[in-house]
Design a protein around this motif. Structure first.
Motif, PDB file in Angstrom:
ATOM      1  N   GLU A 174       0.829  -1.208   0.000  1.00 54.56           N
ATOM      2  CA  GLU A 174       0.000   0.000   0.000  1.00 54.56           C
ATOM      3  C   GLU A 174       0.868   1.265   0.000  1.00 54.56           C
ATOM      4  O   GLU A 174       0.909   2.028   0.975  1.00 54.56           O
ATOM      5  CB  GLU A 174      -0.962  -0.008   1.189  1.00 54.56           C
ATOM      6  CG  GLU A 174      -1.898  -1.208   1.157  1.00 54.56           C
ATOM      7  CD  GLU A 174      -2.919  -1.201   2.287  1.00 54.56           C
ATOM      8  OE1 GLU A 174      -2.715  -0.461   3.275  1.00 54.56           O
ATOM      9  OE2 GLU A 174      -3.904  -1.945   2.186  1.00 54.56           O
ATOM     10  N   SER A 201      -9.961   3.356  -6.757  1.00 49.62           N
ATOM     11  CA  SER A 201     -10.555   3.099  -5.433  1.00 49.62           C
ATOM     12  C   SER A 201      -9.470   3.029  -4.355  1.00 49.62           C
ATOM     13  O   SER A 201      -9.658   3.536  -3.245  1.00 49.62           O
ATOM     14  CB  SER A 201     -11.378   1.811  -5.458  1.00 49.62           C
ATOM     15  OG  SER A 201     -10.553   0.682  -5.680  1.00 49.62           O
ATOM     16  N   LEU A 202      -8.328   2.399  -4.671  1.00 52.03           N
ATOM     17  CA  LEU A 202      -7.222   2.347  -3.713  1.00 52.03           C
ATOM     18  C   LEU A 202      -6.655   3.746  -3.452  1.00 52.03           C
ATOM     19  O   LEU A 202      -6.236   4.064  -2.344  1.00 52.03           O
ATOM     20  CB  LEU A 202      -6.117   1.416  -4.224  1.00 52.03           C
ATOM     21  CG  LEU A 202      -6.427  -0.080  -4.162  1.00 52.03           C
ATOM     22  CD1 LEU A 202      -5.345  -0.876  -4.875  1.00 52.03           C
ATOM     23  CD2 LEU A 202      -6.551  -0.548  -2.724  1.00 52.03           C
ATOM     24  N   GLN A 204      -8.348   6.522  -3.477  1.00 54.85           N
ATOM     25  CA  GLN A 204      -9.261   7.211  -2.560  1.00 54.85           C
ATOM     26  C   GLN A 204      -9.138   6.655  -1.140  1.00 54.85           C
ATOM     27  O   GLN A 204      -9.153   7.390  -0.155  1.00 54.85           O
ATOM     28  CB  GLN A 204     -10.700   7.058  -3.066  1.00 54.85           C
ATOM     29  CG  GLN A 204     -10.958   7.813  -4.359  1.00 54.85           C
ATOM     30  CD  GLN A 204     -12.323   7.493  -4.954  1.00 54.85           C
ATOM     31  OE1 GLN A 204     -13.141   6.861  -4.317  1.00 54.85           O
ATOM     32  NE2 GLN A 204     -12.554   7.943  -6.182  1.00 54.85           N
ATOM     33  N   LYS A 205      -8.985   5.335  -1.046  1.00 53.36           N
ATOM     34  CA  LYS A 205      -8.907   4.675   0.266  1.00 53.36           C
ATOM     35  C   LYS A 205      -7.611   5.026   0.995  1.00 53.36           C
ATOM     36  O   LYS A 205      -7.607   5.284   2.207  1.00 53.36           O
ATOM     37  CB  LYS A 205      -9.013   3.162   0.070  1.00 53.36           C
ATOM     38  CG  LYS A 205      -8.822   2.336   1.344  1.00 53.36           C
ATOM     39  CD  LYS A 205      -8.810   0.848   1.001  1.00 53.36           C
ATOM     40  CE  LYS A 205      -8.359   0.019   2.185  1.00 53.36           C
ATOM     41  NZ  LYS A 205      -8.188  -1.417   1.823  1.00 53.36           N
ATOM     42  N   LEU A 206      -6.480   5.036   0.270  1.00 54.78           N
ATOM     43  CA  LEU A 206      -5.170   5.190   0.894  1.00 54.78           C
ATOM     44  C   LEU A 206      -4.592   6.601   0.756  1.00 54.78           C
ATOM     45  O   LEU A 206      -3.558   6.899   1.340  1.00 54.78           O
ATOM     46  CB  LEU A 206      -4.175   4.198   0.269  1.00 54.78           C
ATOM     47  CG  LEU A 206      -4.563   2.719   0.286  1.00 54.78           C
ATOM     48  CD1 LEU A 206      -3.560   1.903  -0.536  1.00 54.78           C
ATOM     49  CD2 LEU A 206      -4.632   2.208   1.711  1.00 54.78           C
TER      50      LEU A 206
END
Length: 530
Positions: A174, A201-202, A204-206
């Motif tokens: 990550e 999506s990753l 936005q998440k991370l």
């Protein structure tokens, strides 16, 4: 505006010294914030990948040097870091998806070991915990039945599957910054959309920043916040994506945005003879064997396929990664074992011994998907091109030099480049060398496996025109394997759509693109042109 996570200031990159020095990057400056995507676009050899590799200090130092500039990541000067700091940075805080997955993956290690290595180095994950995370990552990037792929080696995967493994490795820890160098070149349009949506999506998440290097302007338009356009090592234009696409200022950017493969191949001659055909073609790979070695389960890569190709015709083959496209092409060329009948010029060749196949190799050529993996690093470009001429006894030494120089010129390279080695070229230039190597023998049939995947749009247009002109001049037949439907449409007389080793639809190019009959073909077209 938030503090940039990455700042590149006045960066220059030089290879060599003195009169032989080459300035690959010249005074480039840009910055990237957390949670944002910056795309770098430009033609092959413009310095995009060299700039990206500099950020992780992955160039061939000391042959490579930085006459000027600084690179700061999270406020730390990357160019001043020692080896310990760089090891902590690479694969953990900053990860990279490399352009050529076959040469970036270790051929001696399984997929599980290669992804697990990064997890162990940076997070000390081992055993079942590591395996669980690896399976999760392979699921994320769309590898079907990942548990069965853990013990696979890179050569046992398709080009698209290898690319997805590279993406899984890059995302394993990550990272705060992901450098994606042509991350979707080997992927079909449906998987490409899944991967890009996953990265979004990753992100936005991370809060991950993404530096995206690509020649696919459709990806840039939909997924980048900012764009930098590079030309011959210089940054000629940069700005917000919407502004740059709606009103490009520099002539090169205007040319780049206007480039799109178009036109159609020359009509077939009336009465054109069938040159290649296959009936009941099957390629099954055993996936599970009994104690005594008897196969119990098979991966049906090509399953009972029929194919016909006429002289001067282009058959486009499209389908998702792992659908059997490349396997079919390799089977027809007798480069892998298969079952079923294969004919070349009305002669059955599937049952011929190898000594009778060798003379036919001049007539049946291939351009492989991974140009770096298919060119010997120990041979100069001239030697790579001369190899086929020598094997088939074509011309003397002087005549071969002339043929090599002409072949390089035909694909848009300078004749003196024959003295250089593959590692001295960009990915797109290596692809053109691979095309020249196939064309130099003037074969009757060429299997083109993703021949434009590593090329930017301007060069794609040139290569499509080149291939069509050569086809018209020499009446060569092409089996054109690609996931780029715009290029397939411009190149092909007919198109075959394959899925899981079977033909789901086949028609003339116009009919298939204007009125697809199956839901799968409709999905492919919608993903490509939406």
């Amino acid at each position: 505006m938030s503090q940039p996570i990455l700042t590149v200031d006045n960066l220059s990159v030089r290879f060599g010294e003195g009169s032989a020095a080459v300035d690959a990057v010249k005074s480039v400056s840009f910055s990237l914030e957390r949670g944002k995507t910056l795309a770098i676009v430009g033609e092959s050899g413009s310095g995009k990948s060299v700039t990206a590799l500099s950020i992780m200090r992955l160039l061939a130092y000391p042959k490579a040097s930085h006459p000027s500039g600084a690179i700061h990541f999270n406020g730390n000067d990357v160019l001043a870091m020692d080896e310990q700091a760089l090891r902590e940075l690479r694969g953990n805080q900053v990860s990279m998806i490399f352009q050529e997955p076959m040469t970036s993956l270790n051929p001696l290690h399984t997929i599980e070991k290669q992804i697990g290595e990064s997890l162990w180095l940076h997070k000390q994950l081992t055993g079942s915990a590591a395996r669980e995370r690896i399976i999760e990552l392979l699921n994320l990037v769309g590898i079907r039945e990942p548990e069965k792929r853990l013990k696979s080696y890179p050569h046992e995967l398709s080009g698209g599957q290898r690319q997805r493994v590279m993406i899984a490795m890059a995302l394993a820890n990550e990272p705060q910054l992901l450098i994606a160098d042509e991350p979707t070149t080997a992927l079909d349009v449906t998987v490409e959309k899944q991967i890009l949506d996953l990265l979004d999506s990753l992100q936005q998440k991370l809060g991950m920043a993404i530096l995206l290097i690509t020649h696919d302007l459709n990806i840039v338009r939909h997924h980048a916040d900012y764009v930098c356009a590079m030309y011959r090592g210089e940054l000629v234009e940069h700005g917000a994506t919407d502004a740059l696409f709606s009103a490009p200022q520099h002539p090169y950017t205007q040319q780049l945005l206007a480039a799109e493969p178009n036109g159609t191949p020359a009509p077939l001659e009336s009465g054109a003879q069938e040159i290649v055909s296959a009936e009941n073609l099957r390629v099954w790979f055993p996936t599970r064997k009994s104690f005594f070695g008897k196969p119990l389960e098979y991966l049906k890569a090509v399953d009972d396929i029929a194919l016909q190709l006429k002289a001067g015709e282009t058959l486009g083959i499209v389908g998702e990664s792992g659908s059997g496209k490349t396997t079919m092409g390799m089977a027809i060329l007798r480069l892998i074992s298969s079952q079923g009948d294969i004919f070349f010029q009305q002669q059955r060749i599937d049952n011929l011994p190898q000594r009778h196949i060798t003379p036919l190799r001049r007539e049946l050529q291939v351009v492989f998907q991974d140009p770096y993996g298919s060119l010997s690093p120990r041979m100069s470009v001239g030697e790579c091109l001369a190899e086929g001429l020598e094997v088939h006894g074509i011309g003397d030494a002087q005549a071969r030099i002339q043929l090599i120089e002409k072949a390089l010129e035909e694909v848009g390279l300078e004749p003196e480049m024959r003295h250089r080695y593959p590692h001295e070229f960009s990915g797109g230039q290596r692809q053109r060398i691979s095309i020249a190597r196939a064309l130099i023998l003037k074969p009757k049939v060429i299997v083109l496996d993703e021949p434009t995947s590593a090329l930017d749009r301007t060069v794609q247009v040139q290569i499509v025109d080149l291939l069509r002109n050569i086809q018209r001049k020499y009446k060569i037949s092409y089996i054109f394997i690609s996931h780029d439907l715009a290029v397939v449409k411009a190149m092909s007389h007919r198109v075959m759509v394959v899925k899981k080793g079977k033909i789901v639809e086949e028609n003339s190019t116009d009919a298939l693109f204007s009125s697809p009959q199956t839901e799968y073909t409709q999905t492919l077209l919608n993903a490509a042109f939406s």
